[in-house]
Enzyme design. Structure first.
Site, PDB file in Angstrom:
ATOM      1  N   TYR A  11      48.665 -79.131 -46.820  1.00 17.84           N
ATOM      2  CA  TYR A  11      48.686 -77.716 -46.403  1.00 17.84           C
ATOM      3  C   TYR A  11      49.506 -76.882 -47.386  1.00 17.84           C
ATOM      4  O   TYR A  11      49.128 -75.769 -47.750  1.00 17.84           O
ATOM      5  CB  TYR A  11      49.255 -77.611 -44.993  1.00 17.84           C
ATOM      6  CG  TYR A  11      48.921 -76.318 -44.264  1.00 17.84           C
ATOM      7  CD1 TYR A  11      47.604 -75.987 -43.973  1.00 17.84           C
ATOM      8  CD2 TYR A  11      49.921 -75.437 -43.853  1.00 17.84           C
ATOM      9  CE1 TYR A  11      47.288 -74.821 -43.288  1.00 17.84           C
ATOM     10  CE2 TYR A  11      49.620 -74.263 -43.166  1.00 17.84           C
ATOM     11  CZ  TYR A  11      48.296 -73.961 -42.889  1.00 17.84           C
ATOM     12  OH  TYR A  11      47.981 -72.793 -42.216  1.00 17.84           O
ATOM     13  N   ILE A  48      51.548 -69.867 -35.063  1.00 16.94           N
ATOM     14  CA  ILE A  48      51.027 -69.245 -33.847  1.00 16.94           C
ATOM     15  C   ILE A  48      51.380 -70.148 -32.666  1.00 16.94           C
ATOM     16  O   ILE A  48      51.174 -71.374 -32.742  1.00 16.94           O
ATOM     17  CB  ILE A  48      49.478 -69.104 -33.903  1.00 16.94           C
ATOM     18  CG1 ILE A  48      48.997 -68.539 -35.242  1.00 16.94           C
ATOM     19  CG2 ILE A  48      48.950 -68.318 -32.706  1.00 16.94           C
ATOM     20  CD1 ILE A  48      49.204 -67.087 -35.481  1.00 16.94           C
ATOM     21  N   ASN A  63      38.937 -67.420 -43.788  1.00 16.10           N
ATOM     22  CA  ASN A  63      39.828 -67.805 -42.695  1.00 16.10           C
ATOM     23  C   ASN A  63      39.538 -69.210 -42.169  1.00 16.10           C
ATOM     24  O   ASN A  63      40.313 -69.743 -41.364  1.00 16.10           O
ATOM     25  CB  ASN A  63      39.672 -66.757 -41.577  1.00 16.10           C
ATOM     26  CG  ASN A  63      40.182 -67.226 -40.253  1.00 16.10           C
ATOM     27  OD1 ASN A  63      41.391 -67.208 -40.018  1.00 16.10           O
ATOM     28  ND2 ASN A  63      39.294 -67.667 -39.370  1.00 16.10           N
TER      29      ASN A  63
END
Ligand SMILES: NC(=O)c1ccc[n+]([C@@H]2O[C@H](COP(=O)([O-])OP(=O)(O)OC[C@H]3O[C@@H](n4cnc5c(N)ncnc54)[C@H](O)[C@@H]3O)[C@@H](O)[C@H]2O)c1
Length: 262
Positions: A173, A206, A95
């Site tokens: 990314y 998020i 993570n």
């Protein structure tokens, strides 16, 4: 709590375990009965998280090991300390979110060096951590690995949502998370015969107080009409970490409010 979703007695290693999502994973895994090893670069964040978790759950079994996931020696130290303390590793959650000082630039400003450096740290770090942990899990003849990927591992960005904001969706990314989704499939078939499952979770964005115009445009694209909260992601982690998902491997669970459906 249903026994099917219990994490009682499981040792769960969480890289970046004191970050935005990682701290939520750490807390909820402990609440579900797991022992957690926080693998982190950021010592203060990890220590303050441990203090706060222990306030809530006095008996929490939780260990912090300072580690850079791109350094084999650091990972070896994590493995030695985890085995010494808890005997085995049931689950690894990859993570961590390594990035260099130039990460997040617009595509036209990304240099070859920065592109490679960010890929090496993030996708390379997930590779190295997985490779080393599989060596331990192979001996145990069981294990479970969960990679935190992203919607941008499978979707192209909609650049319109970043207009008039300092934000963008970095090219690195896309390459990193695409690699992680596919490494998940690779490792799932590689490790299946050793009793090891490997899955990924792809969270949507998020909400962290991003510019209002971005949030508005992002939410308009989401069938459920909002950005994710950290709490939205933990159900998937518990499901994949627990025996409830014992016949699931090589999958990428989208937790994105339906964004990837249309
Ligand atoms: N925040 C989001 O909107 C979002 C959405 C989708 C996916 N994700 C993914 O979720 C994961 C966690 O993201 P986050 O938003 O919680 O990030 P974060 O920056 O809040 O936390 C990441 C943690 O990783 C640690 N870290 C960085 N480099 C490291 C290294 N080399 N070795 C060990 N630890 C290191 C940091 O200290 C930090 O605590 C990442 O893989 C990210 O790509 C995040």
């Amino acid at each position: 709590m249903s026994a099917l979703f219990s994490l009682q007695g499981k040792t769960i290693v969480i890289t970046g375990g004191a970050g935005l999502l990682g701290s939520e994973f750490t807390r909820v895994c402990i609440q579900h009965g797991a022992r957690v090893v926080i693998v982190e670069l950021h010592e203060e964040k990890a220590k303050s998280l441990i203090a706060s978790v222990r306030k809530e759950i006095k008996t929490a079994e939780i260990l912090f090991v300072k580690c850079d996931i791109t350094k084999e020696k650091d990972i070896q130290n994590v493995l030695i300390k985890t085995i010494r303390e808890y005997k085995n590793i049931d689950v690894l959650i990859n993570n961590a979110y390594p990035r260099n000082a130039h990460y997040g630039r617009n595509m036209e400003d990304v240099t070859y060096e920065d592109f490679c450096n960010n890929l090496n740290m993030h996708a390379g770090g997930y590779f190295l951590m997985t490779k080393k942990v599989i060596e331990v899990m192979r001996k145990q003849k069981k294990g479970n690995i969960i990679n935190i990927a992203s919607i941008y591992g499978i979707l192209g960005p909609d650049f319109r949502i970043y207009k008039n904001t300092p934000m963008t969706m970095p090219i690195e990314y896309a390459a990193i998370k695409g690699a992680i989704v596919n490494m998940t499939k690779y490792f799932s078939t590689y490790a299946a015969s050793y009793g090891i499952r490997v899955n990924s979770i792809s969270p949507g964005g998020i909400f962290t107080d991003q510019p209002a115009s971005f949030v508005k445009k992002y939410c308009e694209r989401v069938p459920l009409g909002r950005m994710a909260k950290t709490k939205d992601i933990v159900g998937g982690v518990i499901y994949l970490a627990s025996d409830a998902s014992s016949y699931i491997t090589g999958q990428n669970l989208m937790i994105d409010g339906g964004l990837s459906v249309w």
